[in-house]
Design a protein around this motif. Structure first.
Motif, PDB file in Angstrom:
ATOM      1  N   ILE A  17      54.292   4.617  83.285  1.00  0.00           N
ATOM      2  CA  ILE A  17      53.355   4.772  84.406  1.00  0.00           C
ATOM      3  C   ILE A  17      53.771   6.008  85.187  1.00  0.00           C
ATOM      4  CG2 ILE A  17      52.420   3.737  86.495  1.00  0.00           C
ATOM      5  CD1 ILE A  17      53.108   0.995  85.398  1.00  0.00           C
ATOM      6  N   ASP A  18      52.873   6.978  85.282  1.00  0.00           N
ATOM      7  CA  ASP A  18      53.185   8.136  86.123  1.00  0.00           C
ATOM      8  C   ASP A  18      52.817   7.823  87.572  1.00  0.00           C
ATOM      9  OD1 ASP A  18      50.353   9.883  86.632  1.00  0.00           O
ATOM     10  OD2 ASP A  18      50.363   8.456  84.961  1.00  0.00           O
ATOM     11  N   LEU A  19      53.598   8.360  88.489  1.00  0.00           N
ATOM     12  CA  LEU A  19      53.410   8.044  89.901  1.00  0.00           C
ATOM     13  C   LEU A  19      52.023   8.422  90.394  1.00  0.00           C
ATOM     14  CD1 LEU A  19      56.788   8.929  91.616  1.00  0.00           C
ATOM     15  CD2 LEU A  19      55.615   6.734  91.651  1.00  0.00           C
ATOM     16  N   VAL A  20      51.566   9.609  90.010  1.00  0.00           N
ATOM     17  CA  VAL A  20      50.242  10.041  90.463  1.00  0.00           C
ATOM     18  C   VAL A  20      49.179   9.099  89.924  1.00  0.00           C
ATOM     19  CG1 VAL A  20      48.520  11.877  90.310  1.00  0.00           C
ATOM     20  CG2 VAL A  20      50.913  12.446  90.739  1.00  0.00           C
ATOM     21  N   GLY A  21      49.310   8.718  88.653  1.00  0.00           N
ATOM     22  CA  GLY A  21      48.358   7.777  88.079  1.00  0.00           C
ATOM     23  C   GLY A  21      48.369   6.441  88.798  1.00  0.00           C
ATOM     24  N   LEU A  22      49.549   6.004  89.211  1.00  0.00           N
ATOM     25  CA  LEU A  22      49.651   4.730  89.914  1.00  0.00           C
ATOM     26  C   LEU A  22      48.933   4.772  91.253  1.00  0.00           C
ATOM     27  CD1 LEU A  22      50.860   1.913  89.625  1.00  0.00           C
ATOM     28  CD2 LEU A  22      52.914   2.753  90.777  1.00  0.00           C
ATOM     29  N   ARG A  23      48.901   5.947  91.882  1.00  0.00           N
ATOM     30  CA  ARG A  23      48.216   6.075  93.170  1.00  0.00           C
ATOM     31  C   ARG A  23      46.700   5.900  93.027  1.00  0.00           C
ATOM     32  NH1 ARG A  23      52.727   5.132  95.780  1.00  0.00           N
ATOM     33  NH2 ARG A  23      54.254   6.808  95.539  1.00  0.00           N
ATOM     34  N   ILE A  24      46.149   6.369  91.904  1.00  0.00           N
ATOM     35  CA  ILE A  24      44.690   6.392  91.796  1.00  0.00           C
ATOM     36  C   ILE A  24      44.144   5.346  90.824  1.00  0.00           C
ATOM     37  CG2 ILE A  24      44.523   8.814  92.454  1.00  0.00           C
ATOM     38  CD1 ILE A  24      44.267   9.533  89.518  1.00  0.00           C
ATOM     39  N   GLN A  25      45.000   4.760  89.997  1.00  0.00           N
ATOM     40  CA  GLN A  25      44.568   3.729  89.032  1.00  0.00           C
ATOM     41  C   GLN A  25      45.515   2.536  89.104  1.00  0.00           C
ATOM     42  OE1 GLN A  25      41.811   3.825  87.638  1.00  0.00           O
ATOM     43  NE2 GLN A  25      41.212   5.885  87.041  1.00  0.00           N
ATOM     44  N   GLU A  26      45.854   2.139  90.313  1.00  0.00           N
ATOM     45  CA  GLU A  26      46.866   1.095  90.505  1.00  0.00           C
ATOM     46  C   GLU A  26      46.520  -0.187  89.755  1.00  0.00           C
ATOM     47  OE1 GLU A  26      47.549  -1.679  94.214  1.00  0.00           O
ATOM     48  OE2 GLU A  26      48.467   0.285  94.597  1.00  0.00           O
ATOM     49  N   ARG A  27      45.306  -0.695  89.947  1.00  0.00           N
ATOM     50  CA  ARG A  27      44.961  -1.980  89.347  1.00  0.00           C
ATOM     51  C   ARG A  27      44.969  -1.917  87.818  1.00  0.00           C
ATOM     52  NH1 ARG A  27      43.296  -6.789  91.098  1.00  0.00           N
ATOM     53  NH2 ARG A  27      42.279  -8.146  89.568  1.00  0.00           N
ATOM     54  N   LEU A  28      44.483  -0.824  87.247  1.00  0.00           N
ATOM     55  CA  LEU A  28      44.461  -0.714  85.789  1.00  0.00           C
ATOM     56  C   LEU A  28      45.871  -0.764  85.209  1.00  0.00           C
ATOM     57  CD1 LEU A  28      41.686   1.963  85.154  1.00  0.00           C
ATOM     58  CD2 LEU A  28      41.542  -0.523  84.888  1.00  0.00           C
ATOM     59  N   PHE A  29      46.808  -0.070  85.858  1.00  0.00           N
ATOM     60  CA  PHE A  29      48.182  -0.113  85.376  1.00  0.00           C
ATOM     61  C   PHE A  29      48.783  -1.508  85.546  1.00  0.00           C
ATOM     62  CE2 PHE A  29      48.349   4.636  85.761  1.00  0.00           C
ATOM     63  CZ  PHE A  29      48.749   4.876  84.451  1.00  0.00           C
ATOM     64  N   MET A  30      48.496  -2.141  86.682  1.00  0.00           N
ATOM     65  CA  MET A  30      49.052  -3.472  86.903  1.00  0.00           C
ATOM     66  C   MET A  30      48.430  -4.504  85.962  1.00  0.00           C
ATOM     67  SD  MET A  30      51.410  -2.792  88.933  1.00  0.00           S
ATOM     68  CE  MET A  30      52.029  -4.469  89.161  1.00  0.00           C
ATOM     69  N   GLU A  31      47.195  -4.283  85.548  1.00  0.00           N
ATOM     70  CA  GLU A  31      46.585  -5.150  84.541  1.00  0.00           C
ATOM     71  C   GLU A  31      47.352  -5.043  83.218  1.00  0.00           C
ATOM     72  OE1 GLU A  31      42.550  -3.935  84.335  1.00  0.00           O
ATOM     73  OE2 GLU A  31      41.883  -5.196  86.019  1.00  0.00           O
ATOM     74  N   GLN A  32      47.799  -3.844  82.882  1.00  0.00           N
ATOM     75  CA  GLN A  32      48.577  -3.666  81.659  1.00  0.00           C
ATOM     76  C   GLN A  32      49.930  -4.364  81.773  1.00  0.00           C
ATOM     77  OE1 GLN A  32      48.651   0.610  81.150  1.00  0.00           O
ATOM     78  NE2 GLN A  32      46.848   0.549  79.814  1.00  0.00           N
ATOM     79  N   VAL A  33      50.535  -4.278  82.957  1.00  0.00           N
ATOM     80  CA  VAL A  33      51.802  -4.981  83.163  1.00  0.00           C
ATOM     81  C   VAL A  33      51.601  -6.487  82.987  1.00  0.00           C
ATOM     82  CG1 VAL A  33      53.591  -5.538  84.864  1.00  0.00           C
ATOM     83  CG2 VAL A  33      52.741  -3.190  84.675  1.00  0.00           C
ATOM     84  N   ALA A  34      50.529  -7.014  83.565  1.00  0.00           N
ATOM     85  CA  ALA A  34      50.246  -8.447  83.438  1.00  0.00           C
ATOM     86  C   ALA A  34      50.047  -8.840  81.982  1.00  0.00           C
ATOM     87  CB  ALA A  34      49.017  -8.809  84.270  1.00  0.00           C
ATOM     88  N   ARG A  35      49.335  -8.015  81.215  1.00  0.00           N
ATOM     89  CA  ARG A  35      49.143  -8.291  79.786  1.00  0.00           C
ATOM     90  C   ARG A  35      50.459  -8.278  79.047  1.00  0.00           C
ATOM     91  NH1 ARG A  35      45.021  -3.828  78.318  1.00  0.00           N
ATOM     92  NH2 ARG A  35      45.670  -4.373  76.189  1.00  0.00           N
ATOM     93  N   GLY A  36      51.338  -7.330  79.433  1.00  0.00           N
ATOM     94  CA  GLY A  36      52.650  -7.259  78.787  1.00  0.00           C
ATOM     95  C   GLY A  36      53.488  -8.491  79.072  1.00  0.00           C
ATOM     96  N   LEU A  37      53.287  -9.093  80.252  1.00  0.00           N
ATOM     97  CA  LEU A  37      54.019 -10.315  80.617  1.00  0.00           C
ATOM     98  C   LEU A  37      53.272 -11.575  80.187  1.00  0.00           C
ATOM     99  CD1 LEU A  37      55.104  -9.265  84.230  1.00  0.00           C
ATOM    100  CD2 LEU A  37      56.600  -9.458  82.232  1.00  0.00           C
ATOM    101  N   ALA A  38      52.074 -11.408  79.634  1.00  0.00           N
ATOM    102  CA  ALA A  38      51.224 -12.532  79.232  1.00  0.00           C
ATOM    103  C   ALA A  38      50.961 -13.448  80.412  1.00  0.00           C
ATOM    104  CB  ALA A  38      51.862 -13.307  78.079  1.00  0.00           C
ATOM    105  N   LEU A  39      50.652 -12.821  81.558  1.00  0.00           N
ATOM    106  CA  LEU A  39      50.378 -13.564  82.773  1.00  0.00           C
ATOM    107  C   LEU A  39      49.043 -13.121  83.363  1.00  0.00           C
ATOM    108  CD1 LEU A  39      53.902 -13.419  84.486  1.00  0.00           C
ATOM    109  CD2 LEU A  39      52.824 -15.425  83.445  1.00  0.00           C
ATOM    110  N   PRO A  40      48.364 -13.981  84.111  1.00  0.00           N
ATOM    111  CA  PRO A  40      47.117 -13.559  84.772  1.00  0.00           C
ATOM    112  C   PRO A  40      47.410 -12.668  85.965  1.00  0.00           C
ATOM    113  CG  PRO A  40      47.662 -15.797  85.414  1.00  0.00           C
ATOM    114  CD  PRO A  40      48.671 -15.405  84.362  1.00  0.00           C
ATOM    115  N   LEU A  41      46.458 -11.847  86.289  1.00  0.00           N
ATOM    116  CA  LEU A  41      46.586 -10.946  87.432  1.00  0.00           C
ATOM    117  C   LEU A  41      45.833 -11.526  88.608  1.00  0.00           C
ATOM    118  CD1 LEU A  41      47.822  -8.034  87.876  1.00  0.00           C
ATOM    119  CD2 LEU A  41      45.476  -7.197  87.686  1.00  0.00           C
ATOM    120  N   ALA A  42      46.455 -11.501  89.782  1.00  0.00           N
ATOM    121  CA  ALA A  42      45.794 -12.025  90.972  1.00  0.00           C
ATOM    122  C   ALA A  42      44.578 -11.181  91.292  1.00  0.00           C
ATOM    123  CB  ALA A  42      46.757 -12.034  92.150  1.00  0.00           C
ATOM    124  N   ALA A  43      43.542 -11.816  91.819  1.00  0.00           N
ATOM    125  CA  ALA A  43      42.298 -11.114  92.143  1.00  0.00           C
ATOM    126  C   ALA A  43      42.537 -10.108  93.262  1.00  0.00           C
ATOM    127  CB  ALA A  43      41.245 -12.128  92.549  1.00  0.00           C
TER     128      ALA A  43
END
Length: 309
Positions: free
Chosen positions: A283-309
């Motif tokens: 995850i690049d820092l700049v990308g995290l600033r503008i696509q935060e939820r998309l990156f966190m969705e990938q983290v959730a998929r990697g953990l096989a966990l649901p993402l909070a709304a």
């Protein structure tokens, strides 16, 4: 005694020479200074040797009008000695690549009176301290233009892109952008731009400021471990983020990861981790600033966990 006017061919040569630094275009008042009168200029246009471009600009040929001539014409048509090519247009004139915009952007002082010009977007600005770049084309400095472009573009993604591009292409530096940020009083996206400049200028510092654990809590994910030590064939390495009981690793890349041989080192590091059967998300820092939820969705998929709304 009246001074004889130079021959017409000599006047044309002088005009062409004067127009070499402005893409083959000149303002009408410059042609008058060179020895043409209004009637002579109009005869050249009527004879289809030249072409008019707006009210004040003449192009000294009848072929396609290039972008350099259009930028100069934008200044002359809007308000000569007042308007400056600005934003993305000024950056392109300074050599920026990978950026496109159909319009030419110029800025004028807030109280300036100027006409509308086709293909030109006029921006009114409040303060202009030492903004002119001192080039043949009246334009703002790279730093001012980059900050204005980041405020004027339509999306946060475009704002991040333009700030990254000017640094990656070495048109300026992160610290110089930060210094200019103190005086360029743009209202658009100011908090985001401030954070992006920190990320671009000093990735390591920004990584320390970024509370990834807090971000995980916000999205309903377990808190990770930070700076986990792993021994590999290349020696001891530190993982930015890893979860106990999981084989997911997140590497957060700041600006330093794009400098010199850092990309090679990162590739070797990631390969070592992957060969140890961990999954690595970058995850690049700049990308995290503008696509935060998309990156966190990938983290959730990697953990096989649901993402909070």
């Amino acid at each position: 005694m009246t001074t004889p006017r130079p021959p017409r061919k000599a006047l044309r040569r002088a005009a062409r020479a004067a127009a070499e630094t402005s893409g083959g275009a000149l303002p009408r008042w410059r042609l008058l200074e060179l020895g043409f009168d209004h009637a002579a200029v109009q005869r050249e246009v009527d004879a289809e040797r030249w072409q008019a471009l707006g009210t004040h600009t003449v192009v000294l040929h009848t072929g396609p009008v290039g972008i350099e001539a259009r930028r100069h014409a934008a200044v002359w048509e809007v308000a000569a000695d007042v308007a400056l090519v600005d934003g993305g247009s000024a950056l392109q004139a300074a050599g920026l690549t990978g950026w496109s915009d159909d319009q030419i952007h110029v800025s004028v002082p807030r109280n300036a009176r100027c006409p509308k010009v086709d293909g030109v977007h006029v921006h009114r600005v409040a303060r202009r301290p030492h903004e002119a770049a001192g080039t043949t084309l009246p334009r703002t400095t790279v730093e001012v233009a980059a900050l204005r472009a980041a405020a004027w573009v339509r999306t946060d993604r475009q704002a991040a892109l333009v700030l990254c591009l000017v640094v990656q292409q070495r048109l300026t530096t992160g610290p110089r952008l930060q210094q200019a940020f103190r005086t360029v009083r743009n209202r658009g996206r100011r908090p985001l731009v401030r954070q992006l400049l920190r990320d671009i200028s000093d990735g390591a510092q920004s990584l320390g400021e970024l509370d990834f654990a807090q971000l995980c809590r916000r999205y309903g994910l377990p808190e990770p471990e930070r700076q986990v030590v792993r021994r590999t064939a290349r020696g001891r390495i530190y993982l930015d983020v890893r979860w106990a009981g999981s084989r997911l690793v997140v590497e957060i890349d700041g600006a330093g990861h794009r400098v010199g041989l850092a990309v090679t080192d990162d590739n070797l590091r990631q390969n070592d981790i992957a060969l140890g059967r961990d999954t690595v998300l970058r995850i690049d820092l700049v990308g995290l600033r503008i696509q935060e939820r998309l990156f966190m969705e990938q983290v959730a998929r990697g953990l096989a966990l649901p993402l909070a709304a």
